[in-house]
Design an enzyme around this catalytic site. Sequence first.
Site, PDB file in Angstrom:
ATOM      1  CG  ASP A  69      42.744  61.951  43.668  1.00 52.47           C
ATOM      2  OD1 ASP A  69      43.837  62.168  43.104  1.00 52.47           O
ATOM      3  OD2 ASP A  69      42.639  61.727  44.887  1.00 52.47           O
ATOM      4  NE  ARG A  70      38.972  56.509  38.671  1.00 48.58           N
ATOM      5  CZ  ARG A  70      37.943  56.160  39.450  1.00 48.58           C
ATOM      6  NH1 ARG A  70      36.714  56.481  39.105  1.00 48.58           N
ATOM      7  NH2 ARG A  70      38.139  55.500  40.567  1.00 48.58           N
TER       8      ARG A  70
END
Length: 324
Positions: A91-92
Amino acid sequence: MGRIYVNGVQVTDVDYVLRNGDRVEHWAHRHEHPVRDLPIRIISETDDLLVVEKPPSLPVHTCGQYAIHTVLGQLRVNENRTGLRVLHRLDRATSGVLLFAKNYETDLEFKTTLKQGEWSKEYICKVDGVFPDGEIVCDQPIGPLVITMGIQCVRKDGKEAKSRFRKLWSDGEQSVVQVHIETGRTHQIRVHSQFLGHPIVGDQLYNSAVWGPTKGKNAEYGKSFEELCEAVRNTHKSENWHEKPNPEFERKMEELADDSTVIQPETPGLTTEKRPEFDEICQKCNVESKKVPDNHYQLFLHCLKYETPKWCFQTELPEWAVQK
């Protein structure tokens, strides 16, 4: 608007017919979301594989308004590394071990072993509350709650998921926990830690009162599935991020109209007007950006180690996970 060039020459005749071999360029103005100024550390590299430690705030690849502000974008611009193949994603806002293949054969080999469940995946996270002692196993199935936003939840008809948690230490209010995941469902650790009653500290999606009085512990939301879906969707809908008009926009446009400076850009043989900070047809220029909260940039979730019988790649504990 004079932003189309063919073979390095600005096209003013809209009736120009493209010929075989013409090189077409369109000079555009774009904005990217801000990211933290943190290095991408190389853990290991061979002729077939590149392993890096991903910093938080960077998506792995181009998505939405992220292009240069991505792991692949930074490696291309700063390290001149191209042709990398994404083997898995983080995830970012998550940090940690990230693997890229350099060729098709390695890409196929690693993805095959990943699908066959041969990867051992170890993460570290910081959660709310004092986590129980001993190993805690969560095998609740996970499925989509708001499909368009990628938000997940525990649901009986979801996909099989299994996570093994073990507390490393606690300060009485928060705990740092080691997690081994045996499956790789979207947001698996975030959803399972929420189900156990210990959501990740500051998690914008899963550590919120919108999930009910106990924030989704034991999948008890105090409302129907449909009501929960609507409530979560409204909490995170894009309208909440709409910005106000920028009061400087009109003045900047007047300055732009008076500025006729011509420069030579990086492309050889191409002359274009000075590229301004403001663009008259850019919707993002005409708004005043909102301040982004710190928890948007970093999630207290770190991929510590990926391992198979043939290889092992790992990082050091992140600073927030080290007991003071």
